[in-house]
Design a protein around this motif. Structure first.
Motif, short mmCIF file in Angstrom:
data_model
loop_
_atom_site.label_atom_id
_atom_site.label_comp_id
_atom_site.label_asym_id
_atom_site.label_seq_id
_atom_site.Cartn_x
_atom_site.Cartn_y
_atom_site.Cartn_z
N THR A 48 1.59 58.17 33.21
CA THR A 48 0.44 57.47 33.76
C THR A 48 0.02 58.05 35.11
O THR A 48 -0.81 57.46 35.79
CB THR A 48 0.76 55.98 33.96
OG1 THR A 48 1.95 55.88 34.75
CG2 THR A 48 0.95 55.27 32.65
N TYR A 50 1.64 58.15 37.86
CA TYR A 50 2.09 57.44 39.06
C TYR A 50 3.03 58.31 39.88
O TYR A 50 2.94 58.34 41.10
CB TYR A 50 2.79 56.14 38.66
CG TYR A 50 3.20 55.28 39.83
CD1 TYR A 50 2.25 54.74 40.68
CD2 TYR A 50 4.54 55.00 40.09
CE1 TYR A 50 2.61 53.96 41.76
CE2 TYR A 50 4.91 54.23 41.17
CZ TYR A 50 3.93 53.71 42.00
OH TYR A 50 4.31 52.93 43.07
N PRO A 52 4.93 62.43 39.80
CA PRO A 52 4.98 63.70 39.08
C PRO A 52 6.40 64.00 38.60
O PRO A 52 7.37 63.49 39.17
CB PRO A 52 4.55 64.71 40.15
CG PRO A 52 4.93 64.08 41.45
CD PRO A 52 5.00 62.60 41.26
N ARG A 73 -5.99 59.45 33.68
CA ARG A 73 -6.02 58.02 34.01
C ARG A 73 -7.20 57.30 33.37
O ARG A 73 -7.09 56.13 33.02
CB ARG A 73 -6.11 57.85 35.52
CG ARG A 73 -4.90 58.40 36.25
CD ARG A 73 -5.10 58.14 37.69
NE ARG A 73 -4.36 59.07 38.53
CZ ARG A 73 -4.19 58.86 39.84
NH1 ARG A 73 -4.70 57.79 40.40
NH2 ARG A 73 -3.52 59.71 40.55
N PRO A 84 2.40 43.25 36.73
CA PRO A 84 2.02 42.87 38.09
C PRO A 84 0.53 42.60 38.22
O PRO A 84 -0.28 43.37 37.73
CB PRO A 84 2.42 44.08 38.93
CG PRO A 84 2.42 45.23 38.00
CD PRO A 84 2.82 44.66 36.67
N GLY B 80 4.08 44.58 43.10
CA GLY B 80 4.20 45.62 42.08
C GLY B 80 2.84 46.10 41.59
O GLY B 80 2.76 46.95 40.70
N MET B 82 0.86 47.86 43.13
CA MET B 82 0.67 49.23 43.61
C MET B 82 0.71 50.21 42.44
O MET B 82 -0.09 51.14 42.37
CB MET B 82 1.81 49.54 44.58
CG MET B 82 1.73 50.88 45.22
SD MET B 82 0.66 50.78 46.64
CE MET B 82 1.16 52.28 47.46
N GLU B 83 1.65 49.97 41.53
CA GLU B 83 1.83 50.88 40.40
C GLU B 83 0.59 50.91 39.52
O GLU B 83 0.20 51.95 39.00
CB GLU B 83 3.05 50.43 39.58
CG GLU B 83 3.42 51.42 38.52
CD GLU B 83 4.77 51.11 37.90
OE1 GLU B 83 5.53 50.29 38.45
OE2 GLU B 83 5.05 51.70 36.85
N MET B 86 -2.46 52.54 41.63
CA MET B 86 -2.40 53.99 41.77
C MET B 86 -2.43 54.71 40.42
O MET B 86 -2.38 55.94 40.38
CB MET B 86 -1.14 54.41 42.56
CG MET B 86 -1.07 53.86 43.98
SD MET B 86 -2.62 53.57 44.84
CE MET B 86 -2.93 55.16 45.52
N THR B 87 -2.51 53.97 39.33
CA THR B 87 -2.71 54.63 38.04
C THR B 87 -4.12 54.37 37.51
O THR B 87 -4.46 54.81 36.41
CB THR B 87 -1.68 54.18 36.98
OG1 THR B 87 -1.71 52.76 36.88
CG2 THR B 87 -0.29 54.62 37.37
N ARG B 236 5.53 58.09 47.26
CA ARG B 236 6.19 57.73 46.01
C ARG B 236 6.41 58.96 45.14
O ARG B 236 7.27 58.99 44.28
CB ARG B 236 5.33 56.72 45.24
CG ARG B 236 4.03 57.32 44.75
CD ARG B 236 3.21 56.35 43.92
NE ARG B 236 2.11 57.05 43.27
CZ ARG B 236 0.94 57.27 43.83
NH1 ARG B 236 0.71 56.84 45.04
NH2 ARG B 236 0.00 57.91 43.17
N LYS B 237 5.60 60.01 45.38
CA LYS B 237 5.67 61.20 44.54
C LYS B 237 6.74 62.18 45.00
O LYS B 237 6.97 63.18 44.35
CB LYS B 237 4.32 61.92 44.54
CG LYS B 237 3.18 61.10 44.00
CD LYS B 237 1.89 61.86 44.14
CE LYS B 237 0.71 61.06 43.61
NZ LYS B 237 -0.56 61.66 43.99
N SER B 239 10.09 61.64 45.97
CA SER B 239 11.53 61.46 45.78
C SER B 239 12.08 62.37 44.70
O SER B 239 11.40 62.68 43.76
CB SER B 239 11.82 60.02 45.41
OG SER B 239 11.12 59.68 44.24
#
Lengths: 313, 239
Positions: A48, A50, A52, A73, A84, B80, B82-83, B86-87, B236-237, B239
């Motif tokens: 999706t 979110y 990579p 997307r 959520p 949550g 955010m997920e 951002m998609t 978030r990308k 890690s």
């Protein structure tokens, strides 16, 4: 519709997804099955856009999730785990927000929102705020949100967790209905869910794919042989040697017969065809009365357990 | 740019979906009026001026802005959502700008609601429009800079309280703190500190002197922290 090739994603020392490759064909409902922490959510998050992947590629409708993320997307609807939502927003207001951020032209929005309310049975809660809704209704608002822009691909992360049995049945029914027209990738750790909604299953464990196929294929694959339970009204001493001589039989296990004067065996054959027939003919030829003849099926549950415990199948 | 508008609308209206907006506006106005009357006693003496008013505003905003910005990102992370956000087909910077502008609109609304105050002061003293306009322009630039910092702190945590306290601490240091240290500093250091203090630039604008360097300073602060905000959303990308 969805192509995943050699996908790998690590979080520090943890390998979340390890060299995963699979496809989801157009119009297919693929169940993505695995224990908690197996890598399902991570795979979906890559798909999706979110997060990579470290290496490997994921494509949706031919577009790369990394290089052409906005195109991807546009074509997916995503329901993250536990759906959520903004709790302060009204149901209609939320759907209208998603419709506008999804770039639906103004003229279509009202129409699409009305369709979604109808499809997901939200009519009775249309004037409530999301925070007032039960878990089941929130999940349906979440599903409505995934469908509002008429996407090609739906990605649903554990769409039935936390629901009561009636709600589960309703959501599954809804997914089945959606699945007739859309490509769906659905993750779950519940086996009945896969059997109830999916045309194909992909099992993942510890970040690796361990098996895939239709539910029947998987069951057969894991068993790898045919087992039939048979009970004759005859002396065990007569029956046992005859069974061993029978064509294709690779082994027998004596079972408790539970009925005086009878004997009961589990017969194992390498060949999958015609075992029941040969067992029946044996009874006729020998003049025994056949009181039980039952194929032993291992449930998907057992398949799953043996696969994810790392047992060789 | 297409996604900025829906996010702006959702965020701005979001303030009014709960009592938050009304509470904030009321508290801000009460503070502004109450503190001004209490601190200057200008009705008694009859000689308060606009500098007291805008000086007070620059301090009240230090507390008020992080309270407005604390939920911007922290709540998305907590819920949550955010997920999901951002998609959506939204670029990270579009979400950052949309949220920033919504909070800025909210703060601008609060600031503009104080207009009767300087007008009243003007009636008592010097009815000159220049300093009033300059003061409001300065207050908007100042709060826009405060807000960029607050929005960034909100994007670093899923806890609104932590976001608020972190934002407040940075603002206290960057405005009041630097001014305070400056009083004990040797000349060369004082000049430097004055340059980095968010409030000294405001003082000169509020005097009615709109110097392009002050405007550039605020725009740089805004740009820098919005950039950090985008990076933080992107993190978030990594890690």
């Amino acid at each position: 519709m969805v192509e995943i090739r050699n996908l790998r994603k690590t979080f520090g020392p943890t390998v979340a997804v390890d060299d995963v490759s699979f496809d989801v064909a157009k119009g297919e409902v693929l169940g993505f099955l695995g224990p908690n922490g197996a890598g399902k959510t991570t795979t979906m998050r890559v798909l999706t856009c979110y997060i990579p992947a470290d290496s490997g590629t994921a494509r949706v409708a031919g577009f790369d999730t990394y290089a052409e993320s906005i195109e991807v997307r546009r074509r997916i609807g995503y329901l993250p785990e536990s759906a959520p939502l903004y709790l302060d927003m009204g149901v209609m207001e939320y759907l209208s927000f998603v419709a506008s951020i999804r770039g639906l032209p103004k003229s279509m929005r009202e129409r699409r929102i009305a369709d979604m309310v109808e499809l997901c049975n939200l009519g009775s809660v249309r004037h409530k705020t999301v925070g007032e809704l039960s878990k089941g209704f929130r999940q349906r608002v979440g599903l409505a949100q995934t469908l509002i822009h008429d996407p090609d691909v739906l990605i649903l992360d554990e769409p039935t967790t936390g629901l009561d049995p009636n709600q589960i049945v309703q959501i599954r029914e809804l997914i089945r209905r959606i699945g007739r027209e859309k490509t769906v990738l659905l993750s779950t750790h519940i086996l009945q869910e896969v059997e109830a909604t999916c045309s194909r299953v992909q099992i993942i464990d510890n970040g690796r794919l361990v098996a895939q196929g239709t539910t029947e294929e998987l069951t057969r694959f894991a068993v790898g042989e045919r087992r039939v339970v048979v009970r004759y009204r005859a002396a065990a001493g007569d029956v046992e040697p005859r069974l061993r001589e029978l064509g294709g039989v690779s082994g027998i296990n004596a079972l408790d017969s539970e009925e005086p004067g009878t004997c009961r065996y589990e017969v194992i054959a390498d060949e999958t065809d015609g075992l029941e027939e040969r067992l029946f003919r044996l009874a006729v030829e020998s003049g025994w009365v056949l009181t039980e003849l039952r194929p032993e099926t291992r449930s998907l549950e057992q398949v799953f357990q043996s696969l994810t415990r790392g047992e060789v199948v | 740019m297409g996604s900025v508008a829906p996010i702006f609308k959702k965020e701005f209206l979001g303030y009014f979906q709960s009592p938050i907006a009304y509470i904030f506006l009321t508290v801000f106005l009460i503070l502004m009026h109450g503190l001004l009357f209490w601190a200057t006693g200008f009705l008694v003496i009859g000689q308060a001026d606009l500098r007291d008013f805008f000086g007070l505003m620059s301090i009240v905003l230090v507390f008020f802005v992080p309270a407005i910005s604390m939920r911007l990102w922290a709540e998305e992370m907590k819920l949550g959502t955010m997920e999901l956000l951002m998609t959506f087909p939204v670029r990270d910077w579009e979400a950052v700008i949309g949220k920033y502008l919504a909070a800025l609109a909210m703060i601008a609304l609060a600031i503009l609601l104080t207009i009767p105050l300087p007008i009243t002061i003007g009636l008592f003293g010097n009815p000159d429009a220049g300093p009033i306009i300059g003061g409001y322009l300065g207050a908007l630039l100042l709060s826009a800079a405060y807000l960029a910092i607050g929005a960034w702190t909100s994007s670093t945590t899923s806890n609104q309280i932590i976001s608020f306290i972190l934002g407040l601490l940075i603002l206290l240091v960057a405005s009041l703190g630097l001014d305070w240290i400056r009083q004990f500093s040797p000349g060369w250091l004082a000049t430097w500190l004055a340059y980095f203090s968010l409030r000294t630039h405001f003082d000169s604008i509020a005097r009615g002197v709109v110097d392009i360097r002050d405007v550039v300073f605020y725009l740089s602060v805004i740009g820098f922290f919005l950039y950090l905000n985008v990076r933080s959303v992107e993190s978030r990308k990594w890690s």
